[in-house]
Design a protein around this motif. Structure first.
Motif, PDB file in Angstrom:
ATOM      1  N   LYS A  57       0.837  -1.103   0.143  1.00  0.00           N
ATOM      2  CA  LYS A  57       0.197  -0.018   0.060  1.00  0.00           C
ATOM      3  C   LYS A  57       0.821   1.428   0.240  1.00  0.00           C
ATOM      4  O   LYS A  57       0.257   2.463  -0.178  1.00  0.00           O
ATOM      5  CB  LYS A  57      -0.919   0.060   1.222  1.00  0.00           C
ATOM      6  N   GLY A  58       1.947   1.210   0.388  1.00  0.00           N
ATOM      7  CA  GLY A  58       2.997   2.145   0.317  1.00  0.00           C
ATOM      8  C   GLY A  58       3.591   2.617   1.540  1.00  0.00           C
ATOM      9  O   GLY A  58       3.241   2.203   2.506  1.00  0.00           O
ATOM     10  N   THR A  59       4.219   3.648   1.443  1.00  0.00           N
ATOM     11  CA  THR A  59       5.139   4.292   2.601  1.00  0.00           C
ATOM     12  C   THR A  59       3.950   4.590   3.847  1.00  0.00           C
ATOM     13  O   THR A  59       4.297   4.654   4.999  1.00  0.00           O
ATOM     14  CB  THR A  59       5.782   5.390   2.267  1.00  0.00           C
ATOM     15  N   GLY A  60       2.793   4.946   3.406  1.00  0.00           N
ATOM     16  CA  GLY A  60       1.729   5.457   4.383  1.00  0.00           C
ATOM     17  C   GLY A  60       1.438   4.520   5.424  1.00  0.00           C
ATOM     18  O   GLY A  60       1.057   4.782   6.761  1.00  0.00           O
ATOM     19  N   ALA A  61       1.498   3.278   5.140  1.00  0.00           N
ATOM     20  CA  ALA A  61       1.315   2.081   6.079  1.00  0.00           C
ATOM     21  C   ALA A  61       2.203   2.223   7.394  1.00  0.00           C
ATOM     22  O   ALA A  61       2.080   1.653   8.419  1.00  0.00           O
ATOM     23  CB  ALA A  61       1.718   0.892   5.478  1.00  0.00           C
ATOM     24  N   LEU A  62       3.694   2.752   7.156  1.00  0.00           N
ATOM     25  CA  LEU A  62       4.483   2.957   8.276  1.00  0.00           C
ATOM     26  C   LEU A  62       4.464   4.054   8.974  1.00  0.00           C
ATOM     27  O   LEU A  62       5.223   4.565   9.910  1.00  0.00           O
ATOM     28  CB  LEU A  62       5.836   2.660   7.468  1.00  0.00           C
ATOM     29  N   GLN A  63       3.352   5.052   9.011  1.00  0.00           N
ATOM     30  CA  GLN A  63       3.171   6.480   9.605  1.00  0.00           C
ATOM     31  C   GLN A  63       2.576   5.989  10.975  1.00  0.00           C
ATOM     32  O   GLN A  63       1.935   4.886  11.146  1.00  0.00           O
ATOM     33  CB  GLN A  63       2.296   7.217   8.987  1.00  0.00           C
ATOM     34  N   TYR A  64       2.694   6.916  11.863  1.00  0.00           N
ATOM     35  CA  TYR A  64       1.937   6.861  13.072  1.00  0.00           C
ATOM     36  C   TYR A  64       0.419   6.837  12.860  1.00  0.00           C
ATOM     37  O   TYR A  64       0.010   6.983  11.912  1.00  0.00           O
ATOM     38  CB  TYR A  64       2.051   8.240  13.899  1.00  0.00           C
ATOM     39  N   GLY A  65      -0.175   6.279  13.767  1.00  0.00           N
ATOM     40  CA  GLY A  65      -1.826   5.880  13.622  1.00  0.00           C
ATOM     41  C   GLY A  65      -2.388   6.600  15.065  1.00  0.00           C
ATOM     42  O   GLY A  65      -1.726   7.115  15.692  1.00  0.00           O
ATOM     43  N   LEU A  66      -3.668   6.351  14.906  1.00  0.00           N
ATOM     44  CA  LEU A  66      -4.462   6.582  16.007  1.00  0.00           C
ATOM     45  C   LEU A  66      -4.084   5.772  17.419  1.00  0.00           C
ATOM     46  O   LEU A  66      -3.889   4.695  17.241  1.00  0.00           O
ATOM     47  CB  LEU A  66      -5.945   6.267  15.604  1.00  0.00           C
ATOM     48  N   THR A  67      -4.254   6.584  18.554  1.00  0.00           N
ATOM     49  CA  THR A  67      -4.224   5.759  19.816  1.00  0.00           C
ATOM     50  C   THR A  67      -5.153   4.926  19.922  1.00  0.00           C
ATOM     51  O   THR A  67      -4.668   3.635  20.525  1.00  0.00           O
ATOM     52  CB  THR A  67      -4.492   6.904  20.910  1.00  0.00           C
ATOM     53  N   GLU A  68      -6.387   5.008  19.715  1.00  0.00           N
ATOM     54  CA  GLU A  68      -7.408   3.928  19.696  1.00  0.00           C
ATOM     55  C   GLU A  68      -7.397   2.769  18.708  1.00  0.00           C
ATOM     56  O   GLU A  68      -8.050   1.833  18.967  1.00  0.00           O
ATOM     57  CB  GLU A  68      -8.682   4.453  19.474  1.00  0.00           C
ATOM     58  N   LEU A 267       1.410   5.862  23.675  1.00  0.00           N
ATOM     59  CA  LEU A 267       0.832   6.786  22.290  1.00  0.00           C
ATOM     60  C   LEU A 267      -0.070   5.719  21.492  1.00  0.00           C
ATOM     61  O   LEU A 267      -1.318   6.416  21.322  1.00  0.00           O
ATOM     62  CB  LEU A 267       1.828   7.279  21.437  1.00  0.00           C
ATOM     63  N   GLN A 268       0.322   4.643  21.297  1.00  0.00           N
ATOM     64  CA  GLN A 268      -0.347   3.817  20.494  1.00  0.00           C
ATOM     65  C   GLN A 268       0.454   2.405  20.267  1.00  0.00           C
ATOM     66  O   GLN A 268       1.581   2.331  20.599  1.00  0.00           O
ATOM     67  CB  GLN A 268      -0.487   4.157  18.923  1.00  0.00           C
ATOM     68  N   SER A 269      -0.476   1.392  20.159  1.00  0.00           N
ATOM     69  CA  SER A 269       0.451   0.039  19.728  1.00  0.00           C
ATOM     70  C   SER A 269       0.439  -0.162  18.279  1.00  0.00           C
ATOM     71  O   SER A 269       0.694   0.872  17.650  1.00  0.00           O
ATOM     72  CB  SER A 269      -0.661  -1.209  20.028  1.00  0.00           C
ATOM     73  N   SER A 270       1.358  -0.896  17.845  1.00  0.00           N
ATOM     74  CA  SER A 270       2.149  -1.210  16.708  1.00  0.00           C
ATOM     75  C   SER A 270       0.976  -1.354  15.658  1.00  0.00           C
ATOM     76  O   SER A 270      -0.071  -1.948  15.557  1.00  0.00           O
ATOM     77  CB  SER A 270       2.583  -2.553  16.605  1.00  0.00           C
ATOM     78  N   THR A 271       1.035  -0.129  14.685  1.00  0.00           N
ATOM     79  CA  THR A 271       0.259  -0.095  13.459  1.00  0.00           C
ATOM     80  C   THR A 271       0.478  -1.058  12.540  1.00  0.00           C
ATOM     81  O   THR A 271      -0.408  -1.523  11.823  1.00  0.00           O
ATOM     82  CB  THR A 271       0.463   1.300  12.806  1.00  0.00           C
ATOM     83  N   MET A 272       1.718  -1.621  12.732  1.00  0.00           N
ATOM     84  CA  MET A 272       2.213  -2.535  11.487  1.00  0.00           C
ATOM     85  C   MET A 272       1.306  -3.835  11.860  1.00  0.00           C
ATOM     86  O   MET A 272       0.667  -4.458  10.966  1.00  0.00           O
ATOM     87  CB  MET A 272       3.666  -3.016  11.724  1.00  0.00           C
ATOM     88  N   ASP A 273       1.360  -4.183  13.232  1.00  0.00           N
ATOM     89  CA  ASP A 273       0.474  -5.471  13.793  1.00  0.00           C
ATOM     90  C   ASP A 273      -1.123  -5.441  13.306  1.00  0.00           C
ATOM     91  O   ASP A 273      -1.467  -6.189  12.778  1.00  0.00           O
ATOM     92  CB  ASP A 273       0.688  -5.816  15.140  1.00  0.00           C
TER      93      ASP A 273
END
Lengths: 397, 397
Positions: A57-68, A267-273
Motif C-alpha cells: 500500500k506504500g509508505t503511508g502504512a509505516l506512519q503513526y496511527g491513532l491511539t485507539e 501513544l499507540q500500539s503497533s500499527t504494523m501489526d
C-alpha cells in the motif's frame, strides 16, 4: 548506587510463568508452563501475504496511527463481535498491546489505589500483578465447576464493597472451567444490584472442544452504552502472539478514558501489526482456522489427560476442560508444587505451580499444565518426567 | 451510568497533538502539528524484505517472546549504542512500545506519587501526561540557547528536592535546541551532587543538520552500572513509527525493575516489529538512511524558515534548529496561540500551541511547527495560511 525504587514495583512479584519461560529458552526443558499456542499451527503464510499487502500500500502504512487503533481493524472486529451478540461501534472499541494492556488500562481508569477488586479463586496471575501495581485490595470468591459461587461473592461484596469484578468466565486461566449460563446471569444481576463493574477477560472463548455456545457477560448485559461489563479479548491465541494485538469494548466514555491513559502509556500500539491483522481478516478464513486449532487443542488435551491417567499417580485429580489451554491439577495433599517444580525442572519438565494464581491463601498442591504447546512424544516424555518427580515427592512424604 | 473514573486519568488533559492529528485525518488540513516523519522517505522496500525474511524463518517467529525484548535486536542496538560512546550489554537494555513507554515505565519504577520531577521550560508534552498520571509534582527550570540553565535548576532542586530530572538535551521537543557540552557537564555534576537521577530522552539525536558530535548525558556519566542517567531512544523517527519500537538503557537493576512493570503493563511489545527491525539492521545501511533523512529534513527546515521570513510577519522570532523535527516560534506579544489555532484550522493549517509544553505558567504566544512532514508547495501553502491567520490576529489587537 541506590535507585530507591517505587514501593509498588519493587514489591511486585515477577511473573512465575515469564521466569520459567526464560529458564526454558534455548534448552531441552519440556514446557507445560507458558500459555503458548502450538507454534506449528500459526498461519505463517497468511501473515506473510498480509504483511506483503500492507507494505504494497506504500509508505503511508509505516506512519503513526491513532491511539485507539487502526479503524478498518476495529470495523472488522465489530462485525466479529456482533456475530457473538456483542453489538458495538468502532468508537466503543480500543486496540491494545495484547489483552494484558487492556486490563492494565481498564484498571487504571476505573480504580483509585486502595479500591477493592473481586476475583475468582484461583485467577489469572498476570492480572494479580496489574492489581498490585495499581495498589488495589484483592478479595477472592470461591469458584466451583459452574463458575464463581454467588454466595461467596455476595458475602465478600457486602463486606469489602469492591468496585470491580475481574473474571475469565469462559475456559478460565488457570482452571479451564466455564461459567454456566445460569451462573453468568446470577453474577451479572449481583454486580448490577451492588453497582459494580466487571472486567470480562476472554482470550480463550473461541477455543472450545464442544458445540456449546456461551454468551459473554457483556452480551447478556446488553448494549455497550451503560454496560457494566468491559470486555477484552486478543488475537494472541487465535492468530499469533507476536502480532501482539488485543482489544477492549465498552461504553464509549470508558473507551475514551482508556485512550487518554494509553496516550501516556505508549501513544499507540503497533500499527504494523494492526494492519497485518486487518489484511489477514480480509483474505483468510479465521473461523476455519479457529476450528482447526480447537480440534487440535482438544486432541492434545485428550492426549495429556490419557497420559496422566495411565501414569496412575495416586491422589491426582482434575476436571476435563471443555476449551481453552490449561489443565488444572490437584496434586496429592501436602505436596508443595513450588518444591515439585524445582525437582521437575531438573528432570527437564516445567509447569506453573498453582500458588501463583491465588490472591491469598494459596492452595499449594495445585499445578497448571498447558497442553497446547507440545504434542506426541514430547508431551509423553514431559508427563513421564513429571510423574517421576511427583512419584519421588510422594514416596518421600 | 456513572463509571466513577479515577481522579488521575479523568483530570488528565488529552494530548493536544493527538487531538489535532485526529482532526486532520482524512481532510485537507496541512499539518505542522504532529511530530510526523516524512512518509515518502520510509524505507518501505527494506521493511518489506525484512518482514519477508522474518516469516521465512518459519512459524517460531510468531510465538511469544521475552518481556525485555528480542535478544538479537538488543545485541545489534548495543553495537549502535557503543558507537555513540554508550557501552551497555543486552542485560542493560529493554525494548519498549516506542520511547513513550520507556518513559512511562521509568517513571513508574523510579517514583512514588507525590515525588517531584524537574523538567525544562518548555518540555515534551506527552511526558507531562506521564508525570500527571503517576501523581508527580512537576517543576520546570528555565532554558536558554545552551540548554537548561544551571542556576534556575539548582534553585528549584534546593527548594523542591526533585528525585528525577527529565530532559531532551539534543534537539529538544518542542524547541529544537541542543544543550552545549559544557552545560551537559554542569547539569550532570549537579544531578550527582544532589543524588538525583536523569531520564535522558533522545528520539531526535540522530537527525542533525551539522557535523557536530554531542555526547549523551549517559555517555558522559560513564558505564551503565551505577549510572544516574537512564537513556531512551526509538526507531520511530529513523526507520518508521508503525514499527513502534523504542528502547531504554541503564543500570541492570533499573532494567530488571522496568521488566517487572512491563510484565504487568503488556507482557511484551510486538515481537513481529522487533524481528523486522533486527532483520532490517542486518541488510540495510541505516546510517546512510539517517544521513539521507537528515539532509532532507535540514532542507525542509530551511524551506520553512525562508517561507516564514519572507512572510515578513512582525514580531515573529525563532532560533534556527541544528537538528530534530521542530521549529519553535515566538509569536507577537499578547497573541494566544490556542485561539490562533482555532482560526488556523479553519484556514486549513494546524500546529501545536506552545502552552501544551509547559508544566506551569505557559508562555501563550508560542507555537511548535513541524517541518518534516510536508514540503514544497504544501509547506508554502501551509505557511501562507498560517501567516494569514496571524495577520488577522495582529490586525485585531
Amino acid at each position: 548506587m541506590d535507585y530507591r525504587f517505587s514501593t509498588r514495583v519493587s514489591q511486585l512479584k515477577s511473573s512465575a510463568v515469564r521466569d520459567i519461560l526464560k529458564l526454558t529458552q534455548g534448552n531441552d526443558l519440556i514446557s507445560f508452563a507458558g500459555g503458548l499456542p502450538a507454534e506449528e499451527l500459526f498461519p505463517v503464510q497468511a501473515v506473510r501475504d498480509a504483511a506483503g499487502r500492507v507494505l504494497d500500500k506504500g509508505t503511508g502504512a509505516l506512519q503513526y496511527g491513532l491511539t485507539e487503533g487502526y479503524l478498518p481493524l476495529r470495523q472488522q472486529l465489530c462485525e466479529r463481535m456482533a456475530a457473538k451478540g456483542m453489538v458495538v461501534t468502532p468508537d466503543e472499541m480500543i486496540l491494545t498491546t495484547g489483552s494484558q494492556q487492556a486490563i492494565d488500562l481498564l484498571v487504571g481508569v476505573l480504580t483509585e489505589p486502595g479500591d477493592t477488586i473481586l476475583v475468582e479463586r484461583p485467577t489469572y496471575l498476570a492480572c494479580l500483578q496489574v492489581f498490585a501495581l495499581h495498589g488495589l485490595n484483592v478479595v477472592s470468591a470461591e469458584s466451583d465447576e459452574f463458575g464463581m459461587v454467588p454466595e461467596s461473592a455476595e458475602e465478600l461484596i457486602r463486606k469489602h464493597k469492591p468496585k470491580l469484578l475481574y473474571a475469565v468466565p469462559t475456559f478460565s486461566n488457570p482452571t479451564g472451567r466455564v461459567w454456566s449460563q445460569e451462573r453468568r446471569k446470577r453474577i451479572l444481576d449481583m454486580v448490577k444490584q451492588y453497582e459494580m463493574l466487571i472486567i470480562e477477560d476472554d482470550p480463550y472463548g473461541d477455543i472450545k472442544f464442544n458445540e456449546e455456545e456461551y454468551s459473554s457477560l457483556f452480551a447478556l448485559a446488553g448494549a455497550a452504552q451503560d454496560n457494566p461489563v468491559l470486555y477484552t479479548s486478543t488475537f494472541s491465541k487465535t492468530v499469533a502472539p507476536a502480532l501482539r494485538t488485543g482489544w477492549a469494548i465498552g461504553d464509549s466514555r470508558v473507551i475514551r478514558m482508556m485512550e487518554k491513559a494509553k496516550q501516556a502509556a505508549d501513544l499507540q500500539s503497533s500499527t504494523m501489526d494492526q494492519q497485518i491483522l486487518s489484511e489477514l481478516l480480509g483474505g483468510f478464513d479465521l473461523d476455519a482456522h479457529i476450528a482447526l486449532i480447537s480440534r487440535e487443542y482438544g486432541a492434545r488435551m485428550n492426549e495429556m489427560e490419557a497420559l496422566l491417567r495411565s501414569a496412575a499417580l495416586p491422589d491426582l485429580s482434575w476436571v476435563t476442560p471443555q476449551g481453552g489451554m490449561f489443565l488444572w491439577v490437584d496434586l496429592p495433599e501436602g505436596l508443595d508444587a513450588e518444591a515439585l517444580l524445582r525437582c521437575a525442572v531438573q528432570k527437564g519438565v516445567a509447569f506453573v505451580p498453582g500458588s501463583s494464581f491465588y490472591a491469598d491463601q494459596p492452595k499449594r498442591n495445585t499445578a497448571r499444565l498447558n497442553y497446547t504447546y507440545t504434542k506426541g512424544e514430547r508431551t509423553a516424555q514431559g508427563v513421564a518426567r513429571l510423574a517421576e518427580a511427583i512419584g519421588e515427592f510422594t514416596a518421600r512424604s
